[in-house]
Design a protein around this motif. Structure first.
Motif, PDB file in Angstrom:
ATOM      1  N   ALA A  18      26.210  62.856  35.311  1.00 13.59           N
ATOM      2  CA  ALA A  18      26.711  63.123  33.969  1.00 13.59           C
ATOM      3  C   ALA A  18      27.647  64.324  33.949  1.00 13.59           C
ATOM      4  N   CYS A  19      27.562  65.172  34.931  1.00 15.83           N
ATOM      5  CA  CYS A  19      28.428  66.347  34.997  1.00 15.83           C
ATOM      6  C   CYS A  19      29.813  66.024  35.560  1.00 15.83           C
ATOM      7  N   ALA A  20      29.967  64.881  36.188  1.00 14.90           N
ATOM      8  CA  ALA A  20      31.239  64.523  36.807  1.00 14.90           C
ATOM      9  C   ALA A  20      32.272  64.196  35.741  1.00 14.90           C
ATOM     10  N   VAL A  27      44.247  59.926  33.819  1.00  9.28           N
ATOM     11  CA  VAL A  27      43.879  58.847  32.914  1.00  9.28           C
ATOM     12  C   VAL A  27      45.100  58.473  32.077  1.00  9.28           C
ATOM     13  N   GLN A  28      45.489  57.187  32.149  1.00  9.75           N
ATOM     14  CA  GLN A  28      46.631  56.707  31.381  1.00  9.75           C
ATOM     15  C   GLN A  28      46.231  55.433  30.654  1.00  9.75           C
ATOM     16  N   ALA A  29      46.700  55.283  29.425  1.00 12.26           N
ATOM     17  CA  ALA A  29      46.310  54.138  28.605  1.00 12.26           C
ATOM     18  C   ALA A  29      46.829  52.815  29.153  1.00 12.26           C
ATOM     19  N   ASP A  30      48.024  52.788  29.721  1.00 15.21           N
ATOM     20  CA  ASP A  30      48.594  51.537  30.216  1.00 15.21           C
ATOM     21  C   ASP A  30      48.266  51.281  31.689  1.00 15.21           C
ATOM     22  N   ALA A  31      47.396  52.070  32.265  1.00 14.17           N
ATOM     23  CA  ALA A  31      46.991  51.922  33.668  1.00 14.17           C
ATOM     24  C   ALA A  31      45.913  50.840  33.769  1.00 14.17           C
ATOM     25  N   LEU A  34      39.434  47.557  32.693  1.00 14.53           N
ATOM     26  CA  LEU A  34      38.191  46.882  33.057  1.00 14.53           C
ATOM     27  C   LEU A  34      38.420  45.679  33.968  1.00 14.53           C
ATOM     28  N   LEU A  35      39.345  44.808  33.606  1.00 12.73           N
ATOM     29  CA  LEU A  35      39.548  43.587  34.400  1.00 12.73           C
ATOM     30  C   LEU A  35      40.073  43.889  35.799  1.00 12.73           C
ATOM     31  N   PHE A  36      41.011  44.835  35.893  1.00 16.39           N
ATOM     32  CA  PHE A  36      41.476  45.220  37.219  1.00 16.39           C
ATOM     33  C   PHE A  36      40.367  45.912  38.004  1.00 16.39           C
ATOM     34  N   GLY A  37      39.515  46.664  37.307  1.00 19.34           N
ATOM     35  CA  GLY A  37      38.366  47.275  37.981  1.00 19.34           C
ATOM     36  C   GLY A  37      37.440  46.230  38.563  1.00 19.34           C
ATOM     37  N   LEU A  38      37.175  45.154  37.783  1.00 14.57           N
ATOM     38  CA  LEU A  38      36.355  44.053  38.302  1.00 14.57           C
ATOM     39  C   LEU A  38      36.984  43.452  39.555  1.00 14.57           C
ATOM     40  N   TRP A  39      38.280  43.200  39.471  1.00 15.19           N
ATOM     41  CA  TRP A  39      38.983  42.593  40.602  1.00 15.19           C
ATOM     42  C   TRP A  39      38.973  43.518  41.821  1.00 15.19           C
ATOM     43  N   HIS A  40      39.286  44.783  41.619  1.00  9.05           N
ATOM     44  CA  HIS A  40      39.320  45.725  42.740  1.00  9.05           C
ATOM     45  C   HIS A  40      37.936  45.916  43.353  1.00  9.05           C
ATOM     46  N   GLY A  41      36.892  45.885  42.538  1.00 10.66           N
ATOM     47  CA  GLY A  41      35.536  45.967  43.079  1.00 10.66           C
ATOM     48  C   GLY A  41      35.176  44.730  43.876  1.00 10.66           C
ATOM     49  N   PHE A  42      35.611  43.573  43.399  1.00 10.75           N
ATOM     50  CA  PHE A  42      35.311  42.314  44.084  1.00 10.75           C
ATOM     51  C   PHE A  42      35.998  42.237  45.448  1.00 10.75           C
ATOM     52  N   TYR A  60      41.003  51.934  45.512  1.00  7.58           N
ATOM     53  CA  TYR A  60      40.736  52.394  44.158  1.00  7.58           C
ATOM     54  C   TYR A  60      42.076  52.732  43.511  1.00  7.58           C
ATOM     55  N   ALA A  61      42.306  52.239  42.301  1.00  2.00           N
ATOM     56  CA  ALA A  61      43.585  52.464  41.628  1.00  2.00           C
ATOM     57  C   ALA A  61      43.622  53.833  40.950  1.00  2.00           C
ATOM     58  N   VAL A  62      44.595  54.637  41.314  1.00  4.34           N
ATOM     59  CA  VAL A  62      44.827  55.922  40.659  1.00  4.34           C
ATOM     60  C   VAL A  62      46.307  55.959  40.323  1.00  4.34           C
ATOM     61  N   PRO A  63      46.696  56.155  39.097  1.00  2.61           N
ATOM     62  CA  PRO A  63      45.872  56.438  37.922  1.00  2.61           C
ATOM     63  C   PRO A  63      45.252  55.168  37.350  1.00  2.61           C
ATOM     64  N   ASN A  64      44.179  55.348  36.608  1.00  2.00           N
ATOM     65  CA  ASN A  64      43.537  54.242  35.896  1.00  2.00           C
ATOM     66  C   ASN A  64      43.185  54.729  34.502  1.00  2.00           C
ATOM     67  N   ASN A  65      42.603  53.853  33.683  1.00  2.00           N
ATOM     68  CA  ASN A  65      42.328  54.268  32.306  1.00  2.00           C
ATOM     69  C   ASN A  65      40.954  54.913  32.128  1.00  2.00           C
ATOM     70  N   GLY A  66      40.334  55.338  33.202  1.00  3.74           N
ATOM     71  CA  GLY A  66      39.102  56.120  33.093  1.00  3.74           C
ATOM     72  C   GLY A  66      37.835  55.315  33.222  1.00  3.74           C
ATOM     73  N   GLY A  67      36.928  55.533  32.277  1.00  3.77           N
ATOM     74  CA  GLY A  67      35.580  54.981  32.346  1.00  3.77           C
ATOM     75  C   GLY A  67      35.513  53.468  32.408  1.00  3.77           C
ATOM     76  N   TRP A  68      36.389  52.768  31.689  1.00  3.02           N
ATOM     77  CA  TRP A  68      36.336  51.317  31.705  1.00  3.02           C
ATOM     78  C   TRP A  68      36.730  50.759  33.063  1.00  3.02           C
ATOM     79  N   TYR A  69      37.709  51.366  33.705  1.00  2.44           N
ATOM     80  CA  TYR A  69      38.074  50.935  35.056  1.00  2.44           C
ATOM     81  C   TYR A  69      36.903  51.187  36.006  1.00  2.44           C
TER      82      TYR A  69
END
Length: 107
Positions: A18-20, A27-31, A34-42, A60-69
């Motif tokens: 929780a401290c991380a 973090v960028q809004a157009d990065a 969630l769906l790309f995170g699913l794909w990259h994890g798979f 791992y995609a950097v930059p990404n949109n944060g928690g949802w990715y």
């Protein structure tokens, strides 16, 4: 007692996690989200293997949109990819001991 230790260890890890924080500059809004995170994890195993030999491939995609990715990445690895539940394989073995012509079956 063992369950109490496990719960204490998991609680400690959850508190540390929780401290991380992710740097807000990455973090960028157009990065990727969630769906790309699913794909990259798979595709993580293949991406990791390729990243060892190809410097342009990342796991791992950097930059990404944060928690949802991150959430999608976790789900992609755990539920759909490497950590997916493949079912339990149970092997039963019976043991038969022959002793001077008599059979003793241990079950």
């Amino acid at each position: 007692m063992k369950g109490l230790r496990t719960m204490a260890a998991l609680s400690t890890l959850a508190l540390l996690a929780a401290c991380a924080r992710q740097a807000s500059s990455t973090v960028q809004a157009d990065a990727p989200g969630l769906l790309f995170g699913l794909w990259h994890g798979f595709i993580f195993p293949a991406a990791w293997l390729l990243s060892l030999f190809m410097p342009d491939v990342a796991v791992y995609a950097v930059p990404n949109n944060g928690g949802w990715y991150d959430f999608g990445y976790f789900l992609g690895i755990w539920f759909f990819g490497v950590g997916a539940w493949r079912g339990k394989k149970v092997v039963y073995r019976t043991r038969v001991v022959h002793d001077r012509g008599t059979v003793i079956d241990h079950r």
